[in-house]
Design a protein around this motif. Structure first.
Motif, PDB file in Angstrom:
ATOM      1  N   LYS A  65       0.823  -1.211   0.000  1.00 49.39           N
ATOM      2  CA  LYS A  65       0.000   0.000   0.000  1.00 49.39           C
ATOM      3  C   LYS A  65       0.864   1.272   0.000  1.00 49.39           C
ATOM      4  CE  LYS A  65      -2.564  -0.639   3.616  1.00 49.39           C
ATOM      5  NZ  LYS A  65      -3.583  -0.734   4.679  1.00 49.39           N
ATOM      6  N   SER A  66       2.123   1.107  -0.372  1.00 47.76           N
ATOM      7  CA  SER A  66       3.050   2.244  -0.365  1.00 47.76           C
ATOM      8  C   SER A  66       2.662   3.269  -1.420  1.00 47.76           C
ATOM      9  CB  SER A  66       4.479   1.762  -0.652  1.00 47.76           C
ATOM     10  OG  SER A  66       4.863   0.757   0.252  1.00 47.76           O
ATOM     11  N   MET A 118       2.443  -0.645   4.128  1.00 47.95           N
ATOM     12  CA  MET A 118       3.076   0.435   3.375  1.00 47.95           C
ATOM     13  C   MET A 118       4.463   0.745   3.933  1.00 47.95           C
ATOM     14  SD  MET A 118       0.810   3.678   4.773  1.00 47.95           S
ATOM     15  CE  MET A 118      -0.728   2.775   4.914  1.00 47.95           C
TER      16      MET A 118
END
Length: 221
Positions: A65-66, A118
Protein backbone atom coordinates in the motif's frame (compact mmCIF):
# COMPACT_ATOMS: atom_id res chain seq x y z
CA UNK A 1 23.17 34.42 -2.82
CA UNK A 2 26.93 34.20 -3.27
CA UNK A 3 27.02 31.07 -1.12
CA UNK A 4 24.14 29.48 -3.06
CA UNK A 5 25.99 30.07 -6.35
CA UNK A 6 29.27 28.85 -4.91
CA UNK A 7 27.93 25.62 -3.40
CA UNK A 8 24.83 24.60 -5.38
CA UNK A 9 26.35 25.99 -8.59
CA UNK A 10 29.55 24.11 -7.78
CA UNK A 11 27.64 20.82 -7.64
CA UNK A 12 26.15 21.50 -11.07
CA UNK A 13 29.21 22.97 -12.79
CA UNK A 14 32.42 21.65 -11.29
CA UNK A 15 32.11 19.38 -8.23
CA UNK A 16 35.03 17.80 -6.43
CA UNK A 17 34.71 14.05 -7.04
CA UNK A 18 33.37 11.60 -6.15
CA UNK A 19 30.02 13.45 -6.09
CA UNK A 20 27.23 11.59 -4.26
CA UNK A 21 23.65 12.88 -4.38
CA UNK A 22 20.99 11.70 -1.93
CA UNK A 23 17.41 12.36 -2.96
CA UNK A 24 14.34 11.67 -0.86
CA UNK A 25 10.82 12.94 -0.52
CA UNK A 26 7.43 11.65 -1.50
CA UNK A 27 7.19 12.02 -5.26
CA UNK A 28 9.34 11.23 -8.27
CA UNK A 29 7.45 13.96 -10.15
CA UNK A 30 8.88 16.62 -7.78
CA UNK A 31 12.44 15.48 -8.49
CA UNK A 32 12.42 14.20 -12.10
CA UNK A 33 14.54 17.05 -13.45
CA UNK A 34 16.95 16.86 -10.51
CA UNK A 35 17.38 13.08 -10.88
CA UNK A 36 17.91 13.35 -14.65
CA UNK A 37 20.46 16.14 -14.29
CA UNK A 38 22.31 14.59 -11.37
CA UNK A 39 22.56 11.24 -13.17
CA UNK A 40 24.73 13.05 -15.72
CA UNK A 41 26.79 14.78 -13.01
CA UNK A 42 27.01 12.52 -9.96
CA UNK A 43 29.04 9.37 -9.43
CA UNK A 44 26.19 7.90 -7.34
CA UNK A 45 22.57 8.91 -6.77
CA UNK A 46 21.03 7.39 -3.64
CA UNK A 47 17.23 7.37 -3.56
CA UNK A 48 15.01 7.15 -0.46
CA UNK A 49 11.62 8.36 0.70
CA UNK A 50 8.22 7.70 -0.84
CA UNK A 51 9.49 7.99 -4.41
CA UNK A 52 11.44 4.76 -3.89
CA UNK A 53 8.25 2.77 -4.42
CA UNK A 54 7.62 4.10 -7.91
CA UNK A 55 11.12 2.87 -8.83
CA UNK A 56 10.43 -0.48 -7.15
CA UNK A 57 7.16 -0.81 -9.07
CA UNK A 58 9.14 -0.08 -12.25
CA UNK A 59 11.28 -3.11 -11.38
CA UNK A 60 8.14 -5.23 -11.07
CA UNK A 61 8.35 -5.51 -7.28
CA UNK A 62 5.49 -5.72 -4.78
CA UNK A 63 5.11 -2.40 -2.98
CA UNK A 64 1.95 -3.12 -0.97
CA UNK A 65 0.00 0.00 0.00
CA UNK A 66 3.05 2.24 -0.37
CA UNK A 67 2.93 5.57 -2.14
CA UNK A 68 2.89 5.07 -5.92
CA UNK A 69 2.81 7.48 -8.84
CA UNK A 70 1.39 5.06 -11.39
CA UNK A 71 1.78 7.55 -14.23
CA UNK A 72 5.53 7.81 -13.53
CA UNK A 73 6.38 4.08 -13.55
CA UNK A 74 7.49 4.08 -17.20
CA UNK A 75 9.60 7.17 -16.59
CA UNK A 76 11.21 5.48 -13.56
CA UNK A 77 11.90 2.43 -15.70
CA UNK A 78 13.70 4.61 -18.24
CA UNK A 79 15.76 6.31 -15.52
CA UNK A 80 16.77 2.93 -14.08
CA UNK A 81 17.89 1.69 -17.49
CA UNK A 82 19.85 4.87 -18.16
CA UNK A 83 21.45 4.96 -14.72
CA UNK A 84 22.70 1.38 -14.39
CA UNK A 85 24.47 0.90 -11.06
CA UNK A 86 24.78 4.65 -10.55
CA UNK A 87 21.26 4.78 -9.03
CA UNK A 88 21.13 3.07 -5.63
CA UNK A 89 17.75 2.08 -4.16
CA UNK A 90 16.93 0.95 -0.60
CA UNK A 91 17.42 -2.72 0.23
CA UNK A 92 14.90 -2.74 3.10
CA UNK A 93 11.92 -0.78 4.38
CA UNK A 94 10.15 -0.08 7.66
CA UNK A 95 6.50 -0.99 7.04
CA UNK A 96 3.18 -0.62 8.82
CA UNK A 97 -0.48 -1.21 8.05
CA UNK A 98 -1.30 2.40 8.93
CA UNK A 99 0.12 5.88 8.42
CA UNK A 100 0.33 6.39 12.16
CA UNK A 101 2.95 6.61 14.89
CA UNK A 102 0.75 4.38 17.09
CA UNK A 103 0.50 1.45 14.66
CA UNK A 104 2.82 -1.59 14.95
CA UNK A 105 5.75 -1.53 12.50
CA UNK A 106 8.57 -3.82 11.42
CA UNK A 107 11.40 -4.00 8.88
CA UNK A 108 11.34 -6.16 5.75
CA UNK A 109 13.68 -6.72 2.81
CA UNK A 110 12.76 -4.50 -0.14
CA UNK A 111 11.82 -7.53 -2.24
CA UNK A 112 9.54 -8.93 0.47
CA UNK A 113 7.07 -6.08 0.92
CA UNK A 114 3.75 -7.33 2.38
CA UNK A 115 0.76 -6.64 0.10
CA UNK A 116 -1.29 -5.14 2.96
CA UNK A 117 1.37 -2.79 4.41
CA UNK A 118 3.08 0.44 3.37
CA UNK A 119 6.72 1.47 3.46
CA UNK A 120 7.26 4.52 5.68
CA UNK A 121 11.05 4.64 6.12
CA UNK A 122 14.29 3.01 5.02
CA UNK A 123 15.60 0.28 7.31
CA UNK A 124 18.98 -0.17 9.00
CA UNK A 125 20.46 -2.20 6.12
CA UNK A 126 19.79 0.74 3.78
CA UNK A 127 21.25 3.23 6.26
CA UNK A 128 24.38 1.03 6.34
CA UNK A 129 24.45 0.76 2.52
CA UNK A 130 24.07 4.53 2.03
CA UNK A 131 26.72 5.20 4.71
CA UNK A 132 29.09 2.90 2.81
CA UNK A 133 28.31 4.62 -0.52
CA UNK A 134 29.15 7.97 1.09
CA UNK A 135 32.63 6.92 2.20
CA UNK A 136 35.33 8.75 0.27
CA UNK A 137 32.89 11.25 -1.28
CA UNK A 138 34.34 14.71 -1.85
CA UNK A 139 31.00 16.42 -2.57
CA UNK A 140 27.61 15.38 -1.14
CA UNK A 141 24.28 17.02 -1.88
CA UNK A 142 21.18 15.91 0.04
CA UNK A 143 17.59 16.89 -0.67
CA UNK A 144 14.55 15.22 0.86
CA UNK A 145 13.85 12.94 3.84
CA UNK A 146 14.23 9.16 3.76
CA UNK A 147 10.86 8.48 5.37
CA UNK A 148 7.94 10.06 7.21
CA UNK A 149 10.32 12.16 9.31
CA UNK A 150 7.56 13.92 11.24
CA UNK A 151 6.55 10.59 12.88
CA UNK A 152 9.29 9.49 15.30
CA UNK A 153 8.95 5.77 14.48
CA UNK A 154 9.77 6.52 10.85
CA UNK A 155 12.46 9.16 11.32
CA UNK A 156 15.42 6.82 11.87
CA UNK A 157 16.37 6.63 8.19
CA UNK A 158 16.56 10.41 7.83
CA UNK A 159 18.49 10.68 11.11
CA UNK A 160 20.90 7.91 10.03
CA UNK A 161 21.63 9.54 6.68
CA UNK A 162 22.00 12.95 8.32
CA UNK A 163 24.53 11.53 10.79
CA UNK A 164 26.44 9.72 8.05
CA UNK A 165 26.83 12.93 6.03
CA UNK A 166 27.61 15.05 9.10
CA UNK A 167 30.42 12.67 10.10
CA UNK A 168 32.20 12.82 6.74
CA UNK A 169 35.59 14.49 6.86
CA UNK A 170 37.23 16.24 3.94
CA UNK A 171 33.96 16.57 1.99
CA UNK A 172 31.86 19.54 0.89
CA UNK A 173 28.38 18.70 2.23
CA UNK A 174 25.33 20.57 1.01
CA UNK A 175 21.67 20.35 2.05
CA UNK A 176 19.24 21.49 -0.61
CA UNK A 177 16.76 23.06 1.77
CA UNK A 178 13.31 21.98 2.95
CA UNK A 179 12.76 18.97 5.18
CA UNK A 180 16.42 17.94 5.02
CA UNK A 181 17.52 21.30 6.44
CA UNK A 182 14.88 21.07 9.17
CA UNK A 183 16.10 17.56 10.05
CA UNK A 184 19.73 18.66 10.30
CA UNK A 185 18.77 21.62 12.48
CA UNK A 186 16.45 19.56 14.70
CA UNK A 187 19.21 16.99 15.21
CA UNK A 188 21.82 19.62 16.05
CA UNK A 189 23.95 18.83 12.99
CA UNK A 190 23.51 22.13 11.14
CA UNK A 191 27.05 23.30 11.88
CA UNK A 192 28.50 20.01 10.58
CA UNK A 193 27.36 20.79 7.01
CA UNK A 194 29.31 23.05 4.66
CA UNK A 195 26.18 24.75 3.35
CA UNK A 196 22.45 24.58 4.06
CA UNK A 197 20.53 26.09 1.17
CA UNK A 198 17.80 28.61 1.94
CA UNK A 199 16.72 28.59 -1.71
CA UNK A 200 13.84 26.13 -1.31
CA UNK A 201 12.31 25.27 -4.69
CA UNK A 202 14.83 27.50 -6.44
CA UNK A 203 17.72 25.36 -5.20
CA UNK A 204 15.98 22.32 -6.73
CA UNK A 205 15.65 24.16 -10.05
CA UNK A 206 19.33 25.08 -9.83
CA UNK A 207 20.19 21.40 -9.30
CA UNK A 208 18.05 20.60 -12.35
CA UNK A 209 20.40 22.77 -14.37
CA UNK A 210 17.73 25.39 -15.10
CA UNK A 211 18.78 28.97 -15.67
CA UNK A 212 17.56 31.16 -12.82
CA UNK A 213 17.11 34.83 -13.79
CA UNK A 214 18.72 36.15 -10.59
CA UNK A 215 21.75 33.92 -10.94
CA UNK A 216 22.06 34.74 -14.64
CA UNK A 217 22.01 38.50 -14.01
CA UNK A 218 24.68 38.18 -11.31
CA UNK A 219 26.80 36.01 -13.60
CA UNK A 220 26.50 38.64 -16.36
CA UNK A 221 27.93 41.24 -14.01
Amino acid sequence: MEKEIKFIGGVVDNPARPLVAILGGAKVSDKIGVIENLLTKADKVLVGGGMTFTFMAAQGQEIGKSLLEADKVELAKGLLEKAGDKLVLPVDAVVSKEFSNDAPFHTVDADKMPADEMGLDIGQATIDLFTKELQGAKTVVWNGPMGVFELSNFAKGTIGVCEAIANLTDATTIIGGGDSAAAAMDLGFADKFTHISTGGGASLEYLEGKELPGVASISDK
